[in-house]
Design a protein around this motif. Structure first.
Motif, PDB file in Angstrom:
ATOM      1  N   ILE A   1       8.169   6.137  12.593  1.00  0.00           N
ATOM      2  CA  ILE A   1       7.166   5.651  11.643  1.00  0.00           C
ATOM      3  C   ILE A   1       7.857   4.683  10.697  1.00  0.00           C
ATOM      4  O   ILE A   1       8.935   4.999  10.156  1.00  0.00           O
ATOM      5  N   GLY A   2       7.209   3.539  10.493  1.00  0.00           N
ATOM      6  CA  GLY A   2       7.823   2.564   9.616  1.00  0.00           C
ATOM      7  C   GLY A   2       6.792   1.752   8.864  1.00  0.00           C
ATOM      8  O   GLY A   2       5.579   1.885   9.074  1.00  0.00           O
ATOM      9  N   ALA A   3       7.302   0.899   7.991  1.00  0.00           N
ATOM     10  CA  ALA A   3       6.424   0.127   7.119  1.00  0.00           C
ATOM     11  C   ALA A   3       6.073  -1.209   7.741  1.00  0.00           C
ATOM     12  O   ALA A   3       6.869  -1.817   8.445  1.00  0.00           O
ATOM     13  N   LEU A   4       4.820  -1.658   7.473  1.00  0.00           N
ATOM     14  CA  LEU A   4       4.369  -3.011   7.763  1.00  0.00           C
ATOM     15  C   LEU A   4       4.144  -3.718   6.438  1.00  0.00           C
ATOM     16  O   LEU A   4       4.153  -3.095   5.369  1.00  0.00           O
ATOM     17  N   GLU A   5       3.875  -5.011   6.510  1.00  0.00           N
ATOM     18  CA  GLU A   5       3.653  -5.750   5.272  1.00  0.00           C
ATOM     19  C   GLU A   5       2.454  -5.187   4.505  1.00  0.00           C
ATOM     20  O   GLU A   5       2.468  -5.095   3.284  1.00  0.00           O
ATOM     21  N   GLU A   6       1.403  -4.804   5.200  1.00  0.00           N
ATOM     22  CA  GLU A   6       0.224  -4.198   4.584  1.00  0.00           C
ATOM     23  C   GLU A   6      -0.132  -2.947   5.368  1.00  0.00           C
ATOM     24  O   GLU A   6      -1.155  -2.880   6.046  1.00  0.00           O
ATOM     25  N   GLY A   7       0.712  -1.929   5.307  1.00  0.00           N
ATOM     26  CA  GLY A   7       0.402  -0.701   6.005  1.00  0.00           C
ATOM     27  C   GLY A   7       1.624  -0.081   6.637  1.00  0.00           C
ATOM     28  O   GLY A   7       2.736  -0.164   6.107  1.00  0.00           O
ATOM     29  N   LEU A   8       1.424   0.569   7.808  1.00  0.00           N
ATOM     30  CA  LEU A   8       2.524   1.226   8.492  1.00  0.00           C
ATOM     31  C   LEU A   8       2.231   1.248   9.980  1.00  0.00           C
ATOM     32  O   LEU A   8       1.102   1.012  10.409  1.00  0.00           O
ATOM     33  N   TYR A   9       3.291   1.552  10.754  1.00  0.00           N
ATOM     34  CA  TYR A   9       3.115   1.675  12.198  1.00  0.00           C
ATOM     35  C   TYR A   9       3.611   3.050  12.632  1.00  0.00           C
ATOM     36  O   TYR A   9       4.375   3.718  11.946  1.00  0.00           O
ATOM     37  N   TYR A  10       3.162   3.443  13.807  1.00  0.00           N
ATOM     38  CA  TYR A  10       3.567   4.712  14.413  1.00  0.00           C
ATOM     39  C   TYR A  10       3.846   4.422  15.873  1.00  0.00           C
ATOM     40  O   TYR A  10       2.995   3.867  16.581  1.00  0.00           O
ATOM     41  N   GLU A  11       5.078   4.815  16.368  1.00  0.00           N
ATOM     42  CA  GLU A  11       5.452   4.602  17.772  1.00  0.00           C
ATOM     43  C   GLU A  11       5.979   5.897  18.363  1.00  0.00           C
ATOM     44  O   GLU A  11       6.470   6.769  17.641  1.00  0.00           O
ATOM     45  N   ASP A  12       5.833   6.006  19.709  1.00  0.00           N
ATOM     46  CA  ASP A  12       6.506   7.103  20.413  1.00  0.00           C
ATOM     47  C   ASP A  12       7.068   6.557  21.715  1.00  0.00           C
ATOM     48  O   ASP A  12       6.827   5.400  22.081  1.00  0.00           O
TER      49      ASP A  12
END
Length: 726
Positions: free
Chosen positions: A649-660
């Motif tokens: 889980i990490g940060a975006l410029e306006e939000g966040l992302y989730y990867e697996d």
């Protein structure tokens, strides 16, 4: 006899009079005993009340009983009068008889005397009433006979009744001359009496003769011209022996033509037995002679209980407020020869009724009033209908002037006759442009509604109450909604005479209903998602408790407690959502790393999944809702990638992302992943609610979510745009 008996007891000993009253009324429940202490008071009472019998003492101050009787006889010649005295003598008895006493009775000790006195009173009154009724009947009969043309006859008593002597209006009544009726060629019983009445006439006359009585009967005859007439025959046997030398009994009598009277009787019977009208006959003084069945049934009484009573003492008037006064006034007016008419409330077995009441005088040939005819027509419903009509008029006026209602009045064929200002303003129309036009063609309806309106008008004209809801386009693009009715207006016969069209603008209500429906749909989805979100912590509790039982290791119990606390958090979240109607509650700054730690507590076994949080983003969110979002994403990764799946889980410029690093999601399925019930598992084990729950929470926060290929891992990547920096 069942009518009440009013007794006036005159005695200067008030205590004795009171005691006598009690015993007399106990002896006969028909008695109503009035008392007076001297002759003057007794005469005054007679002038004020209708009395059936007077009982008087002899020795009294002022005038004695004989003197009282003499004064009374000057005005009341036949009223029963019983001299009831404690001092008896032949001299007093002789004077009493000379003065016209009805009966004479000496006071005795003991109570048996009251039984005897009660019998004497009852017998005297019955004789008096019988003589009065007989005299009245005889007077009427004599008046009737004296004024009718008739035939005087003498005949032999055999079935042919051959006439030996005939005189009077023979030719006027029968068309035959007296000579023809006396001839051998014509027999009254065979040639004049109607064939259908011959046997009945013979039987009735022979029965009367066998009982040694006179006879009176009415039957039909056929005249010489073949005309049918009604006659009344009155006669008796006068012995035997006639001009022919036979010993057969002879009959003498009078035959009168009652054809017109019979017609009048039938007309009167039709009126008298009118089932819609109360009708009766009265003496000029107001005494009831007759009452029709309608009046008797209304009061719930029989004929005998009212005949002989003054009209104001009958159940119709006596038991209604103001009734006796109205009845007295009506009788007094009619006995003077004037028609009385007014409205009156009369009492009935089922309650009071308002009647159109009249008393009509009937005069004889000298102009004297001989009968009174009271009539009444129940107008309770009529008056109530007028009141209802007036109330409806006032209500219609109030409705018509209501600034919130669109109201119009139509003819039964649908022509617009009237419309209120509110309706005109609604479509910006002039009154003159729409009045007189077919309603379906007016500006309130488009062409696509014309057939519907015509159908609604027809249904209302048939008596149906029609409800409608229509939408109108507006310049703002949002349709306005009008809801109303087509209501038939009927007259007294239930015929539809007009149609009232009403409507009100319910646009705002419709908007609120649509919003409420959408909110309810969101809550329904939320309930499904919460049920899904509870699955993981409940499964954890169940699994950990089983392990605790098998291994006796408290670590598993601790994990179960953590999971139960998560269930409790979800319960509180659910309660708040149902109470407020909002899926997302109060927001605060949520650190993603802390939310991820909470997720690990519900993953079973704990820490099996590797969760890495880069840059430790912070989001403005409802903490519980955001944790459910991560739980569903992690649960989805484990479901498709196994318990050893890696998550980042990490940060975006306006939000966040989730990867697996799971198997990823086929691009063809990505548009459907967030649909409730959709699952990519080929086994069909998934219920497809987890990702739908994620989307619901994202939308409830006002965010956006999309799916892409993972950039740092090998599986799927979810990008959540919160609209602000992380």
């Amino acid at each position: 006899m069942t009518a009440s008996i009013t007794v006036l007891h005159v005695d200067d000993d008030s205590q004795f009079a009171e005691m006598a009253t009690r015993f007399l009324e106990r002896e006969n429940d028909r008695f109503d005993v009035l008392t007076a202490t001297d002759a003057d008071e007794g005469l005054e009472t007679l002038r004020e009340r209708t009395v059936d019998c007077v009982v008087s003492d002899h020795d009294m101050p002022g005038r004695n009983g004989i003197e009282f009787l003499e004064d009374l006889r000057e005005e009341y010649t036949e009223l029963p009068f019983i001299l009831y005295t404690g001092k008896g003598s032949e001299e007093i008895a002789s004077k009493a008889v000379s003065a016209g006493v009805t009966d004479y009775l000496q006071k005795e000790p003991g109570t048996e005397q009251y039984t005897l006195l009660a019998n004497r009173i009852e017998n005297a009154v019955e004789r008096f009433r019988s003589r009065r009724d007989a005299r009245t009947h005889r007077r009427r009969l004599e008046t009737l006979v004296d004024n009718l043309p008739g035939i005087v006859y003498r005949c032999r008593n055999d079935p042919g009744w051959p006439m030996e002597y005939v005189a009077g209006d023979c030719e006027e009544i029968t068309g035959y001359t007296p000579e023809r009726l006396e001839s051998e060629s014509l027999a009254w019983g065979e040639d004049v009496i109607h064939p259908d009445d011959r046997e009945a006439v013979w039987t009735e006359i022979e029965d009367a003769l066998a009982a040694d009585e006179s006879f009176e009967l009415t039957y039909r005859i056929r005249t010489a011209a073949g005309e049918r007439r009604w006659v009344t025959e009155r006669g008796c046997a006068v012995g035997s022996g006639g001009s022919d030398g036979s010993d057969a009994p002879r009959l003498e009598g009078v035959i009168t033509d009652v054809t017109e009277s019979r017609r009048r009787e039938r007309r009167f019977e039709a009126i008298f037995d009118n089932t819609y009208q109360f009708t009766g006959l009265l003496e000029p003084d107001g005494t009831v002679i007759e009452a029709n069945e309608t009046a008797l049934e209304f009061a719930g009484v029989d004929r005998e209980s009212v005949v002989g009573d003054p009209l104001w003492e009958t159940p119709w008037f006596e038991r209604s407020e103001g009734g006796p006064a109205i009845a007295r006034e009506a009788v007094e007016t009619a006995r003077k020869g004037e028609l009385y008419r007014n409205r009156a409330t009369v009492h009935g077995a089922d309650g009071d009724a308002l009647i159109d009441f009249s008393v009509r005088p009937v005069r004889d040939e000298t102009g004297e009033v001989t009968l009174l005819i009271p009539e009444g027509r129940d107008i309770t419903e009529f008056v109530e209908q007028k009141r209802r009509s007036r109330r409806n008029e006032r209500r219609f006026e109030a409705i018509f002037d209501d600034p919130n209602l669109l109201v119009g009045l139509l003819d039964v064929d649908g022509t617009l006759r009237e419309v209120n200002r509110t309706a005109l303003r609604y479509v910006d129309a002039d009154r003159e442009a729409v009045i007189g036009e077919p309603f379906p063609e007016t500006p309130w309806w488009g062409d696509d509604r014309r057939e519907d309106v015509e159908r609604w008008i027809q249904r209302a004209a048939d008596g149906d109450y029609v409800g409608y809801t229509v939408e109108h386009d507006t310049d703002e693009g949002e349709p306005s909604v009008v809801e109303g009715t087509f209501r038939p207006v009927t007259d007294e016969s239930d015929a539809v005479t007009a149609i009232v069209v009403s409507g009100s603008d319910v646009t705002e209500r419709a908007r609120r209903e649509r919003e409420l429906k959408r909110q309810n749909e969101r809550l329904d989805e939320f309930a499904s998602f919460v049920s899904h979100d509870l699955k993981n912590p409940i499964s954890t509790v169940r699994g950990r408790l089983h392990l605790a039982l098998e291994t006796d290791e408290m670590e598993h119990v601790d994990q179960a407690v953590d999971a139960i606390e998560r269930v409790d958090d979800l319960r509180v979240d659910l309660a708040s959502t149902l109470r407020t109607g909002e899926i997302v509650d109060e927001r605060t700054a949520v650190r993603v790393s802390e939310a991820a730690e909470g997720v690990r507590s519900v993953v079973d076994p704990p820490n099996a999944v590797s969760i890495t949080v880069a840059d430790d983003p912070v989001v403005d969110a409802d903490p519980d809702a955001f944790q459910r979002l991560l739980e569903n994403l992690v649960g989805n990764s484990i479901e498709h990638g196994g318990s050893d799946v890696d998550v980042r889980i990490g940060a975006l410029e306006e939000g966040l992302y989730y990867e697996d690093d799971g198997p990823g999601i086929d691009p063809d399925h990505r548009e459907r992943v967030f649909t409730p019930g959709f699952s990519t598992k080929e086994s069909g084990e998934g219920i497809g609610m987890g990702m739908a729950s994620v989307r619901q929470i994202v939308l409830a926060h006002g965010w956006e979510i999309s799916i892409a290929d993972a950039e740092e891992l090998s599986g799927v990547r979810f990008e959540i745009r919160t609209g602000g920096g992380s």
